[in-house]
Design a protein around this motif. Sequence first.
Motif, PDB file in Angstrom:
ATOM      1  N   ASP A  30       0.924  -1.146   0.452  1.00 49.54           N
ATOM      2  CA  ASP A  30      -0.217  -0.018   0.133  1.00 49.54           C
ATOM      3  C   ASP A  30       0.337   1.405  -0.022  1.00 49.54           C
ATOM      4  N   GLU A  31       2.007   1.245   0.803  1.00 43.20           N
ATOM      5  CA  GLU A  31       3.027   2.754   0.803  1.00 43.20           C
ATOM      6  C   GLU A  31       3.526   2.527  -0.144  1.00 43.20           C
ATOM      7  N   GLY A  32       3.777   1.584  -1.591  1.00 43.14           N
ATOM      8  CA  GLY A  32       4.547   1.424  -2.744  1.00 43.14           C
ATOM      9  C   GLY A  32       3.400   1.980  -3.871  1.00 43.14           C
ATOM     10  N   ASN A  33       2.305   1.535  -3.540  1.00 44.18           N
ATOM     11  CA  ASN A  33       1.324   2.368  -4.276  1.00 44.18           C
ATOM     12  C   ASN A  33       1.162   4.372  -4.289  1.00 44.18           C
ATOM     13  N   VAL A  34       1.312   4.217  -2.855  1.00 45.69           N
ATOM     14  CA  VAL A  34       0.899   5.531  -2.539  1.00 45.69           C
ATOM     15  C   VAL A  34       2.478   6.081  -3.346  1.00 45.69           C
ATOM     16  N   VAL A  35       3.258   5.973  -3.068  1.00 45.32           N
ATOM     17  CA  VAL A  35       4.580   6.314  -3.423  1.00 45.32           C
ATOM     18  C   VAL A  35       4.832   6.460  -5.074  1.00 45.32           C
ATOM     19  N   LYS A  36       3.873   5.407  -5.946  1.00 44.24           N
ATOM     20  CA  LYS A  36       4.129   5.621  -7.442  1.00 44.24           C
ATOM     21  C   LYS A  36       2.922   6.501  -7.896  1.00 44.24           C
ATOM     22  N   TYR A  37       1.164   6.375  -7.309  1.00 46.53           N
ATOM     23  CA  TYR A  37       0.697   7.377  -7.638  1.00 46.53           C
ATOM     24  C   TYR A  37       1.310   8.372  -7.912  1.00 46.53           C
ATOM     25  N   VAL A  38       1.683   9.387  -6.469  1.00 43.42           N
ATOM     26  CA  VAL A  38       1.762  10.996  -6.427  1.00 43.42           C
ATOM     27  C   VAL A  38       3.072  11.341  -6.962  1.00 43.42           C
ATOM     28  N   THR A  39       4.536   9.885  -7.371  1.00 39.01           N
ATOM     29  CA  THR A  39       5.309  10.490  -8.104  1.00 39.01           C
ATOM     30  C   THR A  39       4.618  10.638  -9.564  1.00 39.01           C
TER      31      THR A  39
END
Length: 91
Positions: A30-39
């Motif tokens: 979940d945290e990895g996806n937050v980074v992905k989408y915000v980036t």
Amino acid sequence: MNEQDNCTPLHYQYDITPQEYADANHLPFDEGNVVKYVTRHKLKNGYDDIIKAIHYCMFILKRDYNISSHLSSYNEAGNLKQLHVYKNGNQ
């Protein structure tokens, strides 16, 4: 541009990709996806990617802090107008 860069979409061509960052920091899914989408939001799906990041933040709130939340109240264009967050299950 090297051969690896030919396979890397423009929205992931940074010094370190979101996946590399997440892996190097042992981030959960979940945290990895937050980074992905915000980036990538400014280079790919804009508003939709920010909503996806919020969606994964909501999973984190529930999983780690027992805080319920849901997205609601959309305008005619389908854009989010309101986010509800309920601490300790209080609604």
